[in-house]
Design an enzyme around this catalytic site. Structure first.
Site, PDB file in Angstrom:
ATOM      1  N   ASP A 173     -28.922   4.122  35.499  1.00  0.00           N
ATOM      2  CA  ASP A 173     -30.148   3.376  35.213  1.00  0.00           C
ATOM      3  C   ASP A 173     -30.902   3.055  36.510  1.00  0.00           C
ATOM      4  O   ASP A 173     -32.084   2.721  36.466  1.00  0.00           O
ATOM      5  CB  ASP A 173     -29.787   2.035  34.548  1.00  0.00           C
ATOM      6  CG  ASP A 173     -30.103   1.992  33.067  1.00  0.00           C
ATOM      7  OD1 ASP A 173     -30.992   2.739  32.629  1.00  0.00           O
ATOM      8  OD2 ASP A 173     -29.453   1.196  32.361  1.00  0.00           O
ATOM      9  N   GLN A 212     -26.474  -1.405  28.087  1.00  0.00           N
ATOM     10  CA  GLN A 212     -27.759  -1.622  27.412  1.00  0.00           C
ATOM     11  C   GLN A 212     -28.188  -3.085  27.554  1.00  0.00           C
ATOM     12  O   GLN A 212     -27.388  -3.998  27.341  1.00  0.00           O
ATOM     13  CB  GLN A 212     -27.623  -1.223  25.926  1.00  0.00           C
ATOM     14  CG  GLN A 212     -28.919  -1.275  25.146  1.00  0.00           C
ATOM     15  CD  GLN A 212     -29.965  -0.273  25.629  1.00  0.00           C
ATOM     16  OE1 GLN A 212     -29.645   0.788  26.151  1.00  0.00           O
ATOM     17  NE2 GLN A 212     -31.224  -0.618  25.474  1.00  0.00           N
ATOM     18  N   LYS A 218     -30.145   7.765  22.955  1.00  0.00           N
ATOM     19  CA  LYS A 218     -29.501   8.237  24.183  1.00  0.00           C
ATOM     20  C   LYS A 218     -28.356   9.212  23.864  1.00  0.00           C
ATOM     21  O   LYS A 218     -28.195  10.230  24.532  1.00  0.00           O
ATOM     22  CB  LYS A 218     -28.992   7.043  25.002  1.00  0.00           C
ATOM     23  CG  LYS A 218     -30.125   6.289  25.677  1.00  0.00           C
ATOM     24  CD  LYS A 218     -29.759   4.915  26.212  1.00  0.00           C
ATOM     25  CE  LYS A 218     -31.044   4.239  26.707  1.00  0.00           C
ATOM     26  NZ  LYS A 218     -30.893   2.851  27.111  1.00  0.00           N
TER      27      LYS A 218
HETATM   28  N1  GUN Z   1     -33.167  -1.950  27.582  1.00  0.00           N
HETATM   29  C1  GUN Z   1     -34.453  -1.554  27.493  1.00  0.00           C
HETATM   30  N2  GUN Z   1     -34.690  -0.543  28.341  1.00  0.00           N
HETATM   31  C2  GUN Z   1     -33.532  -0.299  28.996  1.00  0.00           C
HETATM   32  C3  GUN Z   1     -33.130   0.633  29.979  1.00  0.00           C
HETATM   33  O1  GUN Z   1     -33.911   1.450  30.481  1.00  0.00           O
HETATM   34  N3  GUN Z   1     -31.836   0.577  30.362  1.00  0.00           N
HETATM   35  C4  GUN Z   1     -30.969  -0.325  29.862  1.00  0.00           C
HETATM   36  N4  GUN Z   1     -29.721  -0.326  30.317  1.00  0.00           N
HETATM   37  N5  GUN Z   1     -31.298  -1.208  28.945  1.00  0.00           N
HETATM   38  C5  GUN Z   1     -32.571  -1.192  28.508  1.00  0.00           C
END
Ligand code: GUN
Length: 284
Positions: A121, A98, A54
């Site tokens: 998200d 996350q 990211k």
């Molecule tokens: N963990 C796995 N996929 C995601 C996601 O798309 N967003 C977040 N915040 N955590 C994750």
């Protein structure tokens, strides 16, 4: 050769990244520099890898990203306090916590502490609700990525039969809503569905998100179907693979997304899109 059947996440995300970079440059010219804050609690290896990706993506599009790495022992109250601070910080446009979080922290409470205007998200109840009634929202990144791939490939799902396999809150449910909003006839299959193949054989588009290698096989789809493979699995050789039996399906489908190089890249690019949108909204 099968290249013309591939919907390449690499190709689609590259096109979108150019658009995103242009928007970032325009925002910067107006004195707004988009910024994403990423919070990670503990040291889950997969999460560390995702978070690293990211930050790399943000850097590529000139989006500022900061990393807030917290120890596994962080309490829910401490985490909520950090989120509150980021909510108040005008220089921060997007906040991402996350997942998964350590067991002693209630995910739902933490996610919903994020200001919906910074919820890039699209996981807060406010964004989920707004998406469900078709209002402006931050659509969750993976489902929106699936839609972007269909758009790019010129697959119009209006009036088409779309079968989604999987009913998770992150993928199956929201992608079904997005497909419905495009006027598809949507069927959601899951672990208790009686005969999944009977449903998928009628589908113009199959979106599979179950987390099982080779779950979707050639006998389960009709000739010319479109397959969107959301799965990310490791096979017995340790190789990355999706939920679809790619080699079996490629001769039968009209289009299919590969793994790796498919939906995963679209998830990543949609986080950037949402961050830029948050910055644009904040400017208004
Ligand atoms: N963990 C796995 N996929 C995601 C996601 O798309 N967003 C977040 N915040 N955590 C994750």
């Amino acid at each position: 050769m099968y290249e013309e059947k591939l919907i390449s996440g690499k190709e689609v995300s590259a096109v979108l990244k150019v658009e995103i970079s242009q928007k970032v440059a325009q925002l910067k010219a107006r004195g707004v520099h988009p910024k994403l804050s990423v919070i990670i609690v503990g040291e889950n290896p997969a999460s560390l890898t995702y978070v690293k990706g990211k930050h790399k993506d943000c850097a590529e599009c000139n989006i500022i990203s900061d990393n807030i790495a917290l120890p596994e022992s962080t309490t829910q109250a401490e985490l909520l306090e950090i989120i509150e601070k980021l909510n108040r910080d005008k220089s921060v446009h997007g906040i991402l916590v996350q997942l998964p979080l350590p067991k002693h922290i209630e995910e739902y409470a933490v996610i919903n502490a994020i200001d919906p205007a910074k919820d890039v998200d699209g996981f807060t109840a406010v964004n989920v609700g707004n998406m469900n009634i078709g209002k402006d929202c931050f659509a969750p990144c993976t489902p929106q990525g699936c839609m972007d791939m269909l758009d790019y490939a010129g697959v119009d799902i209006c009036g088409k039969d779309v079968v989604v396999i999987g009913r998770s809150n992150i993928v199956g449910k929201p992608v079904s809503v997005l497909a419905l909003q495009k006027s598809a006839t949507v069927t959601i299959c899951h672990s208790k569905t009686k005969n999944i193949a009977e449903k998928t054989r009628l589908a113009d588009v199959v979106i599979v998100a179950v987390g099982r290698e080779k779950f979707l096989t050639a006998d389960m789809v009709k000739e010319g179907a479109v397959v969107i493979d959301v799965g990310i699995n490791r096979n017995s050789m340790g190789k990355l693979c999706g939920d679809a039996d790619f080699d079996g399906l490629i001769g039968k489908v009209s289009k299919i997304t590969p793994v790796p190089g498919g939906v995963g890249l679209m998830t990543r690019v949609n986080l950037l899109k949402n961050t830029v949108k948050a910055a644009e909204n904040a400017e208004k």
